[in-house]
Design an enzyme around this catalytic site. Sequence first.
Site, PDB file in Angstrom:
ATOM      1  N   ASP A  41      40.755  48.856  36.527  1.00 29.77           N
ATOM      2  CA  ASP A  41      41.376  50.015  37.148  1.00 29.77           C
ATOM      3  C   ASP A  41      42.884  49.835  36.975  1.00 29.77           C
ATOM      4  O   ASP A  41      43.359  48.726  36.701  1.00 29.77           O
ATOM      5  CB  ASP A  41      40.985  50.073  38.628  1.00 29.77           C
ATOM      6  CG  ASP A  41      41.747  51.148  39.369  1.00 29.77           C
ATOM      7  OD1 ASP A  41      41.737  52.304  38.917  1.00 29.77           O
ATOM      8  OD2 ASP A  41      42.366  50.820  40.394  1.00 29.77           O
ATOM      9  N   ASP A  65      40.184  47.743  42.981  1.00 30.61           N
ATOM     10  CA  ASP A  65      40.594  47.423  44.352  1.00 30.61           C
ATOM     11  C   ASP A  65      40.347  48.562  45.335  1.00 30.61           C
ATOM     12  O   ASP A  65      40.579  48.399  46.528  1.00 30.61           O
ATOM     13  CB  ASP A  65      42.077  47.051  44.389  1.00 30.61           C
ATOM     14  CG  ASP A  65      42.979  48.259  44.157  1.00 30.61           C
ATOM     15  OD1 ASP A  65      42.555  49.192  43.450  1.00 30.61           O
ATOM     16  OD2 ASP A  65      44.104  48.261  44.684  1.00 30.61           O
TER      17      ASP A  65
END
Length: 763
Positions: free
Chosen positions: A447, A655
Amino acid sequence: MNSVAAFPPAEAGLQAWSLPIEGMSCASCVARVEKALAAVQGVDEASVNLATEAASVRTDGSVGLDRLRAAIEKAGYAVGEAHLEGQAPDAEALQAAHAAHTAHAGLLPPANAGWPVALAALLSLPLSLPMLGMLAGHDWMLPGWLQLVLATPVQFWLGARFYRAGWKALRAGAGNMDLLVALGTSAAYGLSLYLLLTHGEGHGGEAPHLYFEASAVVITLVLLGKWLEARAKRQTTAAIRALQALRPERARVRRDGVEQELSLAQLRLGDLVVVRPGERIAVDGRVVEGISEVDESLISGESLPVAKGVDAQVTGGAVNGEGLLLVRTTALGAESTLARIVRLVESAQAHKAPIQRLVDRVSAVFVPVVIAIAIATLLGWGLASGNWEAAILNAVAVLVIACPCALGLATPAAIMAGTGAAARAGVLIKDAEALEVAHAVGLVAFDKTGTLTEGRPELVACEPAEGVDAALLLGSSAALQAGSEHPLARAVNQAAQRAGLAPPRASEIKAVPGRGVAAVLEGRALRLGSARYMQELGVPLGALAARANALQAEGRTVSWLAEVERDGAAAAPRLLGLLAFGDQPKPTAAAAIAQLQRQGIRTALVSGDNRGSAEATARRLGIDIVRAEVLPEDKAAIVAAFKAEGRGKVAMVGDGINDAPALAAADVGIAMGTGTDVAMHAAGITLMRGDPALVGAAIDISRRSHAKIRQNLFWAFAYNVVGIPLAAFGLLSPVIAGAAMAFSSVSVVGNALLLRRWKGQSS
C-alpha cells in the site's frame, strides 16, 4: 504507536485453551496427545508443541476443561495449570499445581533436574571403567554383585520415568521414546542379571561378561540429553521471558494530588502515573505533562530513543530518559501493548508450521516400526548365530538409537528461536505458518499512504473553480472532514486552522469507501473525493482538469469538492475546486525496495491514489509494478491475480482498514504496527515500527528459520536412517547408540539456537 492486536479466536464463541503437558518425550507423544484431544466432541482444533510442552486447543465453548484433562490423562500424560489463551495463569495456582505434581511424583526425580544426571553418572562411571581398561590392556572388571548394586538404582529409580511413561503409552496402545528406552535397557539389565544368577562369578575362574554398564550408561546419556534439551529449550523461550520481565510490578500514581505507589492490579484507566527519569514505564498511556526521550528498543526494536512530549503515546515496558513524565493510563493488563505482544509471540510458538504435520504423520508409525525392526534383529541374530546375548544387545542398540526426540524437536525449536529473534528486532510473527510460508515470497505488494510514505500528507494546493472563493473551498472541505482520522482529512483540517477558518458543522456525513465522503452543509449536498467519484456523479472537471493532471504528474494526490442535486432538485452538479496533497516517502523506503530486489523479490504498489501520484512514487522508489486507482474491494482481487501468476508466494504490506481484505488474501499479510488494529488482525506478521525495511528483515528471518528446519529434519532423519541399520547389523553398541541419540537431540536444538544471533538485518 498503536497497540498491537493479538490473534483473536477465529469465530465468536470459540474458546482457546493452553494446557501444559507433562510427560511428553518425543514426536510420537505429540501425535498421541493431539489424537486424544481431537477425539473429544466439541474440539475444533488441537495443536501440541514438544518444544514448549504445551497444547493449544480450540473448542466450541461446550467442552469443559475436565474433559480435556481426562482425554490427556487417558492417553498417559498429566496436565499442568491450564488457562485460556491470552490470560496468564495465576502464579499461586501454578505453585499449587507444581506442589501437587511433586507430591504425586514422590521420590521420582524430575526430568529436567540436573542432580539425577550427576548421580547417574557417578553410579555408571565405575561400570564403564572396564571398557577404558580394556583399551589399555587391563582387566578392571568389577565383581558382578557390585555391578548389580550400582546399576539397579540407575535402572529402577533414576530411570523410573521411562518405565512410568512407557507403561502409560503401552496401556494407551501406542509407543514413544520412553518405551524404547525402557525396553532396551531392561533387556540389557535382564540379560546381565540372568547371567549373574546362572553363572555366578564364573566357572573355572572365568567370569561371564555382564552388560550392566550398557543399561546404566544408556539411561545416564538419555537423562543427560533430556537435561541439555530442557536447558536449550529454555533459551528458545527467552524472548517471551524477556518481554514479560519488562513490565514493572508497581507504579507511582497521582490521585487527588497525592502520589502513592500501587501494584499494577490496583491501577484504573485514566490514572495519572508519574514516571521519573531512568524508570521503566509501567502502563500504556498518553503524556499529559513533561518532555523526555524514551527507549523502546526491547519492544519495537527501534535502536534510538524516541522523543515524547504532551499528547504522545507511550508503551508500558519502555525506559524513560532524563525527563519527568506524567502519563494518563489508556490500557491495562491483558489489553496493554506488551501483553498483546507476548500473546502474539506465544501464539506463533504454540502452533505448528505446515511441514511439522508431515513429521507428525511419520512419527505416528515410527515407534511401532522400530519395535518391529528390533524384534527382527533379535530373532535374526539369535537364530542365525545362536548367540542370543549378541542378539539382545543389537536389538537394544536398535531401540536406543531410534528414539525420535530430535525428530519432534526439529521444527518447533527452529520456530521458537526464529520468532523470538524476530520479536527482539520488532518483527512479530503471529503464527508458524506465516514464518514458514514467507521464505518463498516472490512478490511483495505495498500500500502507499502510511506504508511507503510518511502518512502525514500536507495540503500543497487549494484551487477553487471559477466564481468560487478559496476560503469557501477550504472551509467547506474541512467541514466535511471534521472528526475524521484519515491522513488527508487531517491535512485539510490543519490547513483550515492555520488559515484561521472556523468551518460550519456539516450533517449527514457518510464515508463512501474508495471514493470519498458525502455530507450536507448549510442545506447544500456536497461531495469530496476522487476523480472517479466525480465521474460517477457526473461532475464536469472543466478547466481544472489540466491543472490536476500536472499536479498528479508531480506525484500529488488530488481530491475534488462538488455540489450535487439534493431532494430531487434539478440543479446540475457543480465543481467547487480541487485540493492537492503531498506525502513524502519514508526515509528507508527506497533502500527497503532495493533490498527486496537484491533478495530476488519483485515489488508492486497497489494504491487507491490516482495513477500519476502512484507512478511518481513508484519511479522515485524503484518499484517494479504499479496498480493505481484501486478500490478497497479490488485490492484483494489484485493480490489474487498476483498469486495466480505462480511466481512464488505473494506478500501484502499495509496499515489501514481498507488493506485488511488484501492482507487476508495474500499468502503472507504484513501489517505496520503504526496502523489500525483491523489490519493487524488480518496479517500474519506485524512490524512494530512503521519501517518498510523490516519487510525484508521479516522475509530474511523466515528464510533462515526455514533453512534451520530443513537442516534439523535432515539430521534427525539421518541419525535414524544411518543408525538403525548399523545397530541392526551389530556395528553399534548400546552405549554408543545412547550417546548418538542424546547428541542428535542436543545438536538439533543447538542448531536452532544459532538463529538467536540474527539481529534484524536482511541479507
